[in-house]
Scaffold this motif. Structure first.
Motif, PDB file in Angstrom:
ATOM      1  N   LYS A 126       1.428  -0.648   0.108  1.00 47.25           N
ATOM      2  CA  LYS A 126       0.029   0.064  -0.439  1.00 47.25           C
ATOM      3  C   LYS A 126       0.502   1.130   0.218  1.00 47.25           C
ATOM      4  N   THR A 127       2.323   1.178   0.184  1.00 45.50           N
ATOM      5  CA  THR A 127       2.945   2.207   0.489  1.00 45.50           C
ATOM      6  C   THR A 127       3.457   2.545  -0.968  1.00 45.50           C
ATOM      7  N   LEU A 128       4.011   1.509  -1.578  1.00 46.72           N
ATOM      8  CA  LEU A 128       4.192   1.558  -2.749  1.00 46.72           C
ATOM      9  C   LEU A 128       3.671   2.074  -3.562  1.00 46.72           C
ATOM     10  N   LEU A 129       2.258   1.791  -3.140  1.00 48.95           N
ATOM     11  CA  LEU A 129       0.951   2.480  -4.621  1.00 48.95           C
ATOM     12  C   LEU A 129       1.150   3.522  -3.961  1.00 48.95           C
ATOM     13  N   ALA A 130       0.587   3.725  -2.963  1.00 45.64           N
ATOM     14  CA  ALA A 130      -0.005   5.516  -2.635  1.00 45.64           C
ATOM     15  C   ALA A 130       1.393   6.344  -2.276  1.00 45.64           C
ATOM     16  N   LEU A 131       3.012   5.979  -2.730  1.00 41.20           N
ATOM     17  CA  LEU A 131       3.627   7.324  -2.907  1.00 41.20           C
ATOM     18  C   LEU A 131       3.651   7.085  -4.840  1.00 41.20           C
ATOM     19  N   THR A 132       3.738   5.980  -5.459  1.00 35.06           N
ATOM     20  CA  THR A 132       3.598   5.869  -6.723  1.00 35.06           C
ATOM     21  C   THR A 132       2.679   6.150  -7.150  1.00 35.06           C
ATOM     22  N   ARG A 133       1.491   6.942  -6.952  1.00 36.88           N
ATOM     23  CA  ARG A 133       0.061   7.608  -7.109  1.00 36.88           C
ATOM     24  C   ARG A 133       0.285   8.966  -7.244  1.00 36.88           C
TER      25      ARG A 133
END
Length: 318
Positions: A126-133
């Motif tokens: 979720k952190t990767l998804l949030a930061l990537t978005r």
């Protein structure tokens, strides 16, 4: 009306993954995409779904709609989509196939205010998804990233100072912002607390996971209304971890809800539990709004890789 799923089964998995991510990033409440590595992975295709493939054999004898990706524009026709075009053009063809008008597809991109990235499980997804978005959106918007996780990613003072920020060790953060949520100066306080991380902005997370237990549903309601009213940031990407008393209430304020989609039977069981929680709390519509997004993101190993992820500049000698 529930979601229409677009099952993508392509020879080129990288192409299929990028197309699925683009479709799911369009804030489409009525349509979501899932990338399959093998057609045998999926046995639960509904009549309202669409299967998209470049292999005609996969599309044979299906009860649902099917769309064949073809390699030349001359082949394009009914239920045939020319694949070597922009993602937006392919997406528009899929909207036509589902009978979804652009105005029905969700909140227009320029009106998206709050994107919630949620997972009750631990890990980097979720952190990767949030930061990537957040990093993707920062190319065109001023984006704020907020972590409401018990174990947030901590950006140490030296790292933020090196990249144009300031020492935030003792600066006000989420807990203090909660106290100011109903005040007319919420936007000004938010601007004062925010610090740059690459091309995105953030505020200091809670100092200890127990601080999250002090937030009441009323606090969260005022906080989310403050985020919606503020005009400092065009988009807020909000990362959420564990389920607390206020979690589902908070998510109802989001314009888009993204959830990392894990594979396997245990992940499927957890999704069923989440659906049941939504129903038990009288929030069944939340389940319909959730977009489960495949995660095949690059995992940063070094500081410079993390900086690239959120749109920062990296010196040539790093």
């Amino acid at each position: 009306m529930g979601k229409s799923s677009i099952f993508i089964c392509l020879t080129d998995l990288d192409y299929g993954s990028r197309l699925a991510r683009y479709i799911n990033s369009q804030c489409t409440c009525s349509m979501e995409a899932e990338i399959l590595t093998e057609w045998s992975d999926k046995t639960d295709v509904g009549n309202e779904d669409i299967v998209l493939s470049d292999d005609p054999e996969i599309l044979k004898d299906l009860q649902c709609q099917a769309a064949l990706l073809v390699q030349t524009p001359e082949e394009q026709g009914k239920n045939k989509i020319f694949m070597f075009r922009s993602r937006e053009e392919i997406y528009n063809d899929l909207l036509d196939l589902t009978g979804t008008k652009k105005g029905q597809a969700g909140i227009p991109p320029n009106e998206r205010r709050i994107i919630a990235v949620f997972s009750p499980e631990g890990g980097d997804g979720k952190t990767l998804l949030a930061l990537t978005r957040a990093g993707e959106l920062s190319c065109k918007k001023k984006v704020l990233y907020i972590s409401l996780c018990g174990f947030p990613v901590f950006f140490d003072p030296s790292w933020t100072e090196e990249n144009g920020g300031r020492d935030v060790s003792f600066s006000p953060g989420i807990a203090e912002l909660m106290l100011r949520a109903e005040d007319e100066s919420f936007g000004q306080e938010l601007e004062n607390m925010a610090f740059p991380l690459g091309k995105i902005w953030s505020v200091r997370p809670v100092s200890h996971y127990k601080d999250l237990l002090d937030f009441s549903p009323e606090d969260i309601s005022k906080f989310m209304k403050g985020l919606k009213r503020q005009s400092v940031f065009e988009t807020v990407v909000l990362e959420l971890g564990q389920i607390f008393e206020y979690t589902l209430d908070l998510i109802t304020y989001a314009d888009q809800i993204l959830i990392p989609k894990e594979t396997g039977i245990l992940a499927a069981i957890r999704r069923n539990v989440l659906q049941r929680y939504c129903e038990m709390e009288g929030k069944a519509e939340l389940w319909e709004r959730m977009i489960f997004q495949e995660i095949d993101l690059f995992i940063p190993r070094e500081k410079k890789e993390l900086l690239r992820l959120i749109g920062g500049e990296v010196e040539a000698d790093e």
